[in-house]
Design a protein around this motif. Structure first.
Motif, PDB file in Angstrom:
ATOM      1  N   THR A 158       0.756  -1.198  -0.027  1.00 25.05           N
ATOM      2  CA  THR A 158       0.141  -0.028   0.082  1.00 25.05           C
ATOM      3  C   THR A 158       0.861   1.191   0.176  1.00 25.05           C
ATOM      4  O   THR A 158       1.854   1.304   0.801  1.00 25.05           O
ATOM      5  CB  THR A 158      -0.910  -0.155   1.014  1.00 25.05           C
ATOM      6  N   LYS A 159       0.530   2.300  -0.674  1.00 29.08           N
ATOM      7  CA  LYS A 159       1.194   3.548  -0.754  1.00 29.08           C
ATOM      8  C   LYS A 159       1.277   4.202   0.678  1.00 29.08           C
ATOM      9  O   LYS A 159       2.249   4.732   1.016  1.00 29.08           O
ATOM     10  CB  LYS A 159       0.446   4.537  -1.493  1.00 29.08           C
ATOM     11  N   HIS A 160      -0.015   4.014   1.462  1.00 30.08           N
ATOM     12  CA  HIS A 160      -0.053   4.433   2.755  1.00 30.08           C
ATOM     13  C   HIS A 160       1.034   4.024   3.644  1.00 30.08           C
ATOM     14  O   HIS A 160       1.609   4.962   4.478  1.00 30.08           O
ATOM     15  CB  HIS A 160      -1.641   4.153   3.201  1.00 30.08           C
ATOM     16  N   HIS A 161       1.298   2.771   3.632  1.00 29.35           N
ATOM     17  CA  HIS A 161       2.378   2.230   4.476  1.00 29.35           C
ATOM     18  C   HIS A 161       3.808   2.531   3.857  1.00 29.35           C
ATOM     19  O   HIS A 161       4.794   2.242   4.718  1.00 29.35           O
ATOM     20  CB  HIS A 161       2.410   0.965   4.500  1.00 29.35           C
ATOM     21  N   ASN A 162       3.979   3.037   2.601  1.00 32.76           N
ATOM     22  CA  ASN A 162       5.179   3.238   2.125  1.00 32.76           C
ATOM     23  C   ASN A 162       5.376   4.671   1.383  1.00 32.76           C
ATOM     24  O   ASN A 162       5.525   4.559   0.389  1.00 32.76           O
ATOM     25  CB  ASN A 162       5.490   2.218   1.046  1.00 32.76           C
ATOM     26  N   PRO A 163       5.284   5.599   2.380  1.00 34.22           N
ATOM     27  CA  PRO A 163       5.364   6.870   1.723  1.00 34.22           C
ATOM     28  C   PRO A 163       6.495   7.318   0.741  1.00 34.22           C
ATOM     29  O   PRO A 163       6.421   8.131  -0.368  1.00 34.22           O
ATOM     30  CB  PRO A 163       5.438   7.994   2.820  1.00 34.22           C
ATOM     31  N   ASN A 164       7.679   6.528   0.957  1.00 34.67           N
ATOM     32  CA  ASN A 164       8.687   6.954   0.130  1.00 34.67           C
ATOM     33  C   ASN A 164       9.307   5.818  -0.762  1.00 34.67           C
ATOM     34  O   ASN A 164      10.428   5.501  -1.248  1.00 34.67           O
ATOM     35  CB  ASN A 164      10.003   7.281   1.099  1.00 34.67           C
ATOM     36  N   TYR A 165       7.972   5.208  -1.493  1.00 33.65           N
ATOM     37  CA  TYR A 165       8.185   4.138  -2.387  1.00 33.65           C
ATOM     38  C   TYR A 165       9.030   4.381  -3.503  1.00 33.65           C
ATOM     39  O   TYR A 165       9.532   3.494  -3.907  1.00 33.65           O
ATOM     40  CB  TYR A 165       6.849   3.498  -2.409  1.00 33.65           C
ATOM     41  N   GLU A 166       8.907   5.520  -4.110  1.00 31.19           N
ATOM     42  CA  GLU A 166       9.418   5.746  -5.061  1.00 31.19           C
ATOM     43  C   GLU A 166      11.089   5.479  -5.148  1.00 31.19           C
ATOM     44  O   GLU A 166      11.931   4.906  -5.852  1.00 31.19           O
ATOM     45  CB  GLU A 166       9.201   7.202  -5.935  1.00 31.19           C
ATOM     46  N   ALA A 167      11.483   6.076  -4.025  1.00 28.55           N
ATOM     47  CA  ALA A 167      13.104   5.862  -3.745  1.00 28.55           C
ATOM     48  C   ALA A 167      13.610   4.414  -3.676  1.00 28.55           C
ATOM     49  O   ALA A 167      14.337   3.956  -3.884  1.00 28.55           O
ATOM     50  CB  ALA A 167      13.281   6.527  -2.562  1.00 28.55           C
ATOM     51  N   ARG A 168      12.377   3.664  -2.949  1.00 27.20           N
ATOM     52  CA  ARG A 168      12.488   2.155  -2.712  1.00 27.20           C
ATOM     53  C   ARG A 168      12.481   1.613  -3.829  1.00 27.20           C
ATOM     54  O   ARG A 168      13.356   0.339  -3.972  1.00 27.20           O
ATOM     55  CB  ARG A 168      11.475   1.662  -1.600  1.00 27.20           C
ATOM     56  N   ILE A 169      11.773   1.969  -4.780  1.00 23.75           N
ATOM     57  CA  ILE A 169      11.807   1.058  -6.059  1.00 23.75           C
ATOM     58  C   ILE A 169      12.977   1.249  -6.722  1.00 23.75           C
ATOM     59  O   ILE A 169      13.518   0.210  -7.503  1.00 23.75           O
ATOM     60  CB  ILE A 169      10.534   1.808  -7.102  1.00 23.75           C
ATOM     61  N   VAL A 170      13.669   2.548  -6.677  1.00 21.64           N
ATOM     62  CA  VAL A 170      14.916   2.411  -7.268  1.00 21.64           C
ATOM     63  C   VAL A 170      15.787   1.837  -6.673  1.00 21.64           C
ATOM     64  O   VAL A 170      16.705   0.886  -7.286  1.00 21.64           O
ATOM     65  CB  VAL A 170      15.338   3.956  -7.228  1.00 21.64           C
TER      66      VAL A 170
END
Ligand code: C2E
Ligand code: CA
Ligand code: CA
Length: 617
Positions: free
Chosen positions: A284-296
């Motif tokens: 969920t986006k809610h639990h992972n606010p910094n997901y873009e950086a994590r995807i990288v």
């Protein structure tokens, strides 16, 4: 106790059960527990009669009871070994060790029981001597199992292991508590607890115990839940072509990498395994606010693993789309994108993917209709042609037919969208027949009007060769149009396996008699098994655009391509370069034994009636 075991059996029969090899061991454990419980009950009923003549029998039953309990322990060990696929020396060690302990404690137990050292029967009551071997055997087995479970802890999904540890803890606590109270009525029950856990966790759980992945159904439940609760989520799909087949499970090494990927980068991740080679991770986006950086980060970690293992992959990353969530269609959405993207690419989903996906239904319906009406002049199927430049004459006298669909709801549809769909759903052969029919008629028409046409090629999907009517269908269409066979060529891509190769060889031989020419399409993108290529009587080898690009960017590649082209020419094949886009491509290819050039430099594909503009009259 016995009745709880029966309930277990009822559950085993009437619920969904994963029947792996370990399940056989599991069933044996349940049977032994039933026997043990029966032995326990018999023992107490024997001593309740207070008949001294029966005390030896009671001793024997008690020994059997203990032996059964220890055998259950032994089977636990076998079960853990099976489930975690432990092999080799460690497997043998654990089996030998537990078998040794089993024999030792059973013998010791028999000796102690019959010599009255463990307990004695006094009327209808029991007197314990406090030297019961049972407790030592029990502790020995618990130790073996704990060490074994610790050693294999990374072979299973973490939640599964925790589930087992927790159940074992409950068993020990109950056993210890009843020991303190000097009781033994729950002993068999403590053996049953792990069995219940095994049943739920290992055999009737929607998630795969190795990968910690849920299945497609469970993933759809998750999507529905998120959609109903308006939770936005991100999905990342990994497709590994090498493991797409039912029989090819992911190797344990890869499983453990996937497991780490699913837990280490995002919070609250769900991993779903759709087929062996198809995994989808969501969070969920809610639990992972910094997901873009994590995807990288996860992608760079992935690239490292790819360098090591090199399996072909397709990665798709996207955010939840209401329209797709509502219909719960992520799996087909992902498959649709996968079909269109090349191997070893990472694709970020955008709005056009959604539009294309929605068009799929229309396309499929149209294909179905086209295929059923079997009208070889079907107006929805258009033939475009790309003229091919003849290097020797400096003119155009050959061309390639390329298919388009003209659909009322969508407009012009390009082959990358519908060819894979048609192939998967068995519509491709009808399309080929239509294209061939229209091409033959157009060529015949040009010939009649005095155009000099050497030949026009038509693409044939390798799947079609499996159709037993293939050759007859092709010949019939050519004959009906009245065009001479040598004016038509068929483009084929390389076959992947031996049986396809033999099939291809036979079909080419039949159609060659009719004068039909054969092109090897997309040379340089497949496996390029030279030995096999040489065995097939191709006339023209089409060098894929990727080879042109490579030659333009490195001297080394240019030498390789040039040498290959040279070799083919010397062996009497003609070489055609595809994707010649500009002057510099053209010049380079002309220096690399080109007989034919095809590409945007000369013309984009045009409707077949426009071919007249290029050919000599
Ligand atoms: P292909 O057989 O390799 O066809 C060549 C493709 O390259 C065509 O795409 C063509 O438009 C494109 N092309 C031509 N010149 C250039 C260039 O200079 N640069 C670049 N980048 N591309 C160029 P198209 O028409 O979209 O077809 C794509 C593929 O769809 C074909 O690749 C072929 O595999 C398949 N296809 C097309 N028509 C048929 C058909 O009638 N039957 C079957 N089975 N497959 C077809
Ligand atoms: Ca082609
Ligand atoms: Ca090609």
């Amino acid at each position: 106790m016995v009745s709880i075991c029966y309930v277990m059996i009822i559950l085993m029969i009437f619920s969904y059960v994963r029947r792996t090899r370990s399940f056989t061991v599991f069933v044996s454990i349940v049977l032994l527990i039933i026997l043990a419980a029966t032995a326990d009950v018999s023992f107490y009923s024997l001593i309740s009669t207070s008949d001294p003549s029966r005390s030896n029998l009671a001793y024997a039953v008690r020994c059997i009871y203990h032996a059964l309990l220890f055998s259950i322990f032994m089977l636990y060990v076998v079960y853990i070994i099976e489930v975690t696929s432990l092999e080799g020396r460690r497997k043998r060690l654990y089996i030998a060790l537990s078998a040794g302990v089993l024999v030792a404690v059973v013998l010791l137990d028999v000796w102690q029981t019959f010599s009255g050292r463990a307990m004695s029967i006094n009327g209808t009551s029991l007197e314990f001597q406090g030297r019961d071997t049972f407790i030592y055997g029990y502790l020995a087995f618990v130790a073996i199992i704990l060490v074994l479970m610790f050693q294999v802890r990374n072979r299973l999904y973490r939640r599964v292991m925790l589930g087992f540890y927790a159940t074992m803890a409950v068993s020990f606590i109950i056993l210890a508590v009843q020991g303190i109270w000097g009781q033994s009525s729950f002993t068999v029950a403590t053996f049953l607890f792990p069995v219940i856990a095994m049943f739920y966790i290992m055999h009737s759980n929607p998630y795969d115990v190795h990968l910690g992945a849920i299945d497609q159904k469970a993933m759809e439940d998750m999507v529905r839940y998120n959609y109903e609760n308006k939770r936005e989520f991100v999905f990342m799909s990994l497709y590994l072509k090498d493991f797409d087949e039912e029989s090819k499970a992911l190797p344990p090494e890869i499983q453990s990498i996937v497991r780490r990927f699913a837990t280490d980068f995002f919070k609250d991740t769900m991993l779903a395994q759709i087929s062996n080679g198809q995994m989808v991770m969501t969070f969920t986006k809610h639990h992972n606010p910094n997901y873009e950086a994590r995807i990288v980060q996860i992608l760079s970690a992935f690239r490292l693993q790819y360098q090591k293992y090199g399996f072909d992959y397709k990665i798709i990353i996207g955010e939840s789309v209401d329209e797709i969530s509502r219909k719960n269609e992520y799996v087909s959405f992902i498959r649709d994108i996968q079909r269109r993207i090349p191997d070893n690419t990472i694709h970020r989903v955008d709005a056009s993917d959604v539009t294309t996906f929605k068009q799929m239904d229309h396309i499929l319906a149209a294909l179905d209709d086209i295929s059923h009406s079997e009208n070889l002049d079907d107006e929805r199927v258009l033939v475009y042609c790309q003229p091919v430049f003849n290097v020797d004459t400096g003119r155009y006298d050959t061309a390639e037919s390329l298919m388009r669909l003209q659909l009322p709801e969508i407009g012009l549809v390009f082959p990358d969208l519908f060819i894979p769909l048609a192939e998967e759903n068995g519509y491709i052969h009808v399309l080929t027949k239509i294209i061939l029919n229209k091409t033959c008629k157009a060529v015949q028409d040009m010939l009649k009007n005095g155009y000099s046409v050497s030949r026009v090629s038509v693409n044939v999907s390798p799947l079609e060769l499996k159709d037993e009517h293939f050759c007859d269908d092709i010949m019939e269409i050519i004959d009906n149009s009245g065009v001479p066979g040598e004016k038509i060529a068929i483009e084929l891509t390389e076959s992947r396996n031996e049986s396809d190769f033999i099939l291809m060889k036979n079909k080419i031989a039949i159609l060659k008699q009719k004068g039909i020419k054969f092109y090897l399409d997309d040379f340089g993108t497949g496996y390029s098994n030279m030995e096999r290529i040489m065995e097939l009587p191709f006339d023209i080898i089409k060098f894929d655009r990727s080879l042109v690009l490579a030659s333009g960017s490195s001297e080394r590649s240019r030498k390789i391509v040039s040498n290959l082209a040279n070799m083919f020419t010397e062996l009497d094949y003609s070489v055609l370069y595809e994707g010649v886009e500009d002057e510099s491509d053209e010049q380079m290819c002309e220096h690399m034994s080109a007989s034919y050039l095809q590409g945007y430099k000369y013309s984009r594909p045009v409707p077949i009636v426009k071919l007249k503009d290029y050919f000599d009259h």
